[in-house]
Scaffold this motif. Structure first.
Motif, PDB file in Angstrom:
ATOM      1  N   LYS A 166       0.832  -1.214   0.000  1.00 27.32           N
ATOM      2  CA  LYS A 166       0.000   0.000   0.000  1.00 27.32           C
ATOM      3  C   LYS A 166       0.860   1.254   0.000  1.00 27.32           C
ATOM      4  CE  LYS A 166      -3.951  -2.201   2.273  1.00 27.32           C
ATOM      5  NZ  LYS A 166      -4.752  -2.316   3.523  1.00 27.32           N
ATOM      6  N   TYR A 167       1.944   1.243   0.764  1.00 32.85           N
ATOM      7  CA  TYR A 167       2.845   2.397   0.794  1.00 32.85           C
ATOM      8  C   TYR A 167       3.469   2.634  -0.579  1.00 32.85           C
ATOM      9  CZ  TYR A 167       2.719   2.396   5.949  1.00 32.85           C
ATOM     10  OH  TYR A 167       2.333   2.460   7.254  1.00 32.85           O
TER      11      TYR A 167
ATOM     12  N   ALA B  29       2.800   6.028  -3.005  1.00 39.00           N
ATOM     13  CA  ALA B  29       3.886   6.902  -3.451  1.00 39.00           C
ATOM     14  C   ALA B  29       3.997   6.907  -4.970  1.00 39.00           C
ATOM     15  CB  ALA B  29       5.209   6.457  -2.827  1.00 39.00           C
ATOM     16  N   ALA B  30       3.727   5.763  -5.609  1.00 34.46           N
ATOM     17  CA  ALA B  30       3.833   5.675  -7.064  1.00 34.46           C
ATOM     18  C   ALA B  30       2.701   6.414  -7.778  1.00 34.46           C
ATOM     19  CB  ALA B  30       3.853   4.205  -7.493  1.00 34.46           C
ATOM     20  N   THR B  31       1.609   6.697  -7.063  1.00 34.59           N
ATOM     21  CA  THR B  31       0.456   7.366  -7.677  1.00 34.59           C
ATOM     22  C   THR B  31       0.773   8.795  -8.070  1.00 34.59           C
ATOM     23  OG1 THR B  31      -1.049   6.025  -6.351  1.00 34.59           O
ATOM     24  CG2 THR B  31      -1.962   8.029  -7.317  1.00 34.59           C
TER      25      THR B  31
ATOM     26  N   GLU C 235      -4.064   9.804   1.038  1.00 36.64           N
ATOM     27  CA  GLU C 235      -4.887   9.016   0.117  1.00 36.64           C
ATOM     28  C   GLU C 235      -5.922   9.904  -0.568  1.00 36.64           C
ATOM     29  OE1 GLU C 235      -6.357   5.920   2.642  1.00 36.64           O
ATOM     30  OE2 GLU C 235      -4.697   4.561   2.164  1.00 36.64           O
ATOM     31  N   GLU C 236      -6.459  10.886   0.164  1.00 35.86           N
ATOM     32  CA  GLU C 236      -7.407  11.827  -0.448  1.00 35.86           C
ATOM     33  C   GLU C 236      -6.718  12.620  -1.554  1.00 35.86           C
ATOM     34  OE1 GLU C 236     -10.187  15.685   0.775  1.00 35.86           O
ATOM     35  OE2 GLU C 236      -9.053  14.617   2.314  1.00 35.86           O
TER      36      GLU C 236
ATOM     37  N   LEU D 180      -4.267  20.648  -1.153  1.00 34.75           N
ATOM     38  CA  LEU D 180      -5.513  19.883  -1.077  1.00 34.75           C
ATOM     39  C   LEU D 180      -6.728  20.802  -1.176  1.00 34.75           C
ATOM     40  CD1 LEU D 180      -6.714  17.079  -0.793  1.00 34.75           C
ATOM     41  CD2 LEU D 180      -6.656  17.361   1.699  1.00 34.75           C
ATOM     42  N   GLU D 181      -6.668  21.963  -0.539  1.00 35.82           N
ATOM     43  CA  GLU D 181      -7.774  22.920  -0.640  1.00 35.82           C
ATOM     44  C   GLU D 181      -7.958  23.387  -2.075  1.00 35.82           C
ATOM     45  OE1 GLU D 181      -7.034  26.102   2.064  1.00 35.82           O
ATOM     46  OE2 GLU D 181      -7.843  25.030   3.802  1.00 35.82           O
ATOM     47  N   ALA D 182      -6.839  23.649  -2.745  1.00 37.23           N
ATOM     48  CA  ALA D 182      -6.920  24.094  -4.130  1.00 37.23           C
ATOM     49  C   ALA D 182      -7.586  23.042  -5.011  1.00 37.23           C
ATOM     50  CB  ALA D 182      -5.516  24.415  -4.658  1.00 37.23           C
TER      51      ALA D 182
END
Length: 359
Positions: A203-204, A208-210, A231-232, A273-275
């Motif tokens: 999962k880690y 990171a690859a995403t 993740e979000e 994240l807000e942007a």
């Protein structure tokens, strides 16, 4: 004499105490008294078992003592970081500055671990202790370390386990460390390095690859941001690591803004994240900077902006229904009073210039 006391005396003897030697010298009167028959045989077996356990314990302690290595002072110029980076270096790092101040005041309390460099003579390579090494280098002092012969795998396992035990790496730094290791090392080595099972390691690595590594490095370690929020953020990226046109525009504009560079890594994460949360996925033109020397922190849309006036003295938040201005009284007490005194005059001037048009 109790079995626990026998063990204690023998261990004391290892370090020069009377212990076992005292028992032998004292003769039979110092030995445990045994009863006869079946009970006596049982007691003899128990004592033998205890002696066997004690012998193993002593052998282990003796081995550890014989293989211990002295702490030495090393020239920081002859020390190089691990061949697999495990942490991000950011411009604004209060924790690092605190570590450097502590070492300057009281000295380096915990040594680093290094090995002789595998390809460069008279040089060393760090297994763990990168921040202590960097602090000593910036302070112009030698770094205290332990030198051991380590294979590549042993170095990586020591590096990962020390950071895991000290909880030194942030969540995203751990993910990046896993991703970097996965290109050259089997999953079994990675599991040992970060002390996690295979499912978490997978999962880690996937998380990171995403996202592109340079994107993650621009944000920084963000030590207060945990797995759910990363993740979000990762959810905005496509399988090829790209963003939709609108989100890409918002991110590029943020990275280019002067104010973004002044934020710590947790604040950078939040602003990104807000942007993304508030910007439509289709491309939009970022709002123009005005003549009031604003440096918007987040470019979210034409109807919502955040930023600063005057070297981060006055913060503003502009939404579709209202705009607010904030002055930190503790940081700028005189500025707050100054603006309050002149607000009435500014409103009056606006009404004179715009009349009913400004209603």
């Amino acid at each position: 004499m109790s079995k626990a006391k026998d063990r204690k005396n023998a261990l004391d003897n290892l370090f020069g105490g009377g212990g076992m030697a005292g028992m032998v010298a004292a003769g039979a009167s110092a030995r445990p008294r045994l009863s006869s028959g079946a009970i006596g045989a049982a007691e003899i077996n128990l004592i033998r078992d205890e002696r066997d356990k004690l012998r193993v314990e002593v052998d282990e302690l003796t081995g550890k003592l014989s293989t211990s290595v002295a702490v030495v002072e090393l020239d920081t110029a002859k020390v190089q970081p691990s061949f697999v980076p495990d942490r991000m270096v950011v411009e604004h790092d209060p924790a690092f500055e605190a570590l450097k101040a502590s070492i300057k005041e009281t000295g380096q309390q915990v040594p680093i671990l290094v090995r002789p460099h595998p390809s460069e003579a008279d040089s060393f390579q760090i297994a763990y202790g990168h921040r202590r090494w960097r602090a000593c280098r910036e302070l112009g002092m030698p770094v205290r370390g332990v030198v051991r012969e380590l294979t590549d795998e042993e170095l990586l396992i020591a590096q990962g386990q020390e950071n895991h035990e000290r909880k030194d790496l942030s969540f995203i730094e751990t993910c990046l460390f896993v991703l970097r290791l996965s290109s050259d090392y089997p999953q079994s080595v990675i599991c040992k390095a970060i002390n996690k099972d295979k499912s978490l390691v997978s999962k880690y690595r996937k998380l990171a690859a995403t996202m592109p590594e340079d994107f993650l490095v621009r944000i920084g370690p963000a030590p207060k941001i945990g797995r759910p929020r990363w993740e979000e953020l990762a959810g905005y990226f496509h399988e090829d690591g790209s963003l939709s046109p609108g989100h890409q525009k918002a991110v590029e504009w943020l990275f280019a803004s002067e104010a973004f560079g002044e934020l710590d890594s947790d604040e950078r994460f939040i602003s990104i994240l807000e942007a993304l949360n508030e910007t439509p996925s289709e491309a939009q033109t970022p709002p123009e900077q005005n003549n009031a020397q604003t440096s918007p922190v987040t470019d979210v849309s034409s109807s919502s902006r955040k930023g600063w006036f005057g070297e981060k003295r006055v913060a503003f938040k502009q939404g579709p229904k209202a705009t607010s201005f904030t002055v930190d009284h503790r940081a700028h007490p005189l500025l707050a009073s100054y603006l309050m005194e002149r607000m009435e005059e500014l409103v009056r001037q606006f009404e004179e210039e715009h009349g009913e048009e400004g209603q």
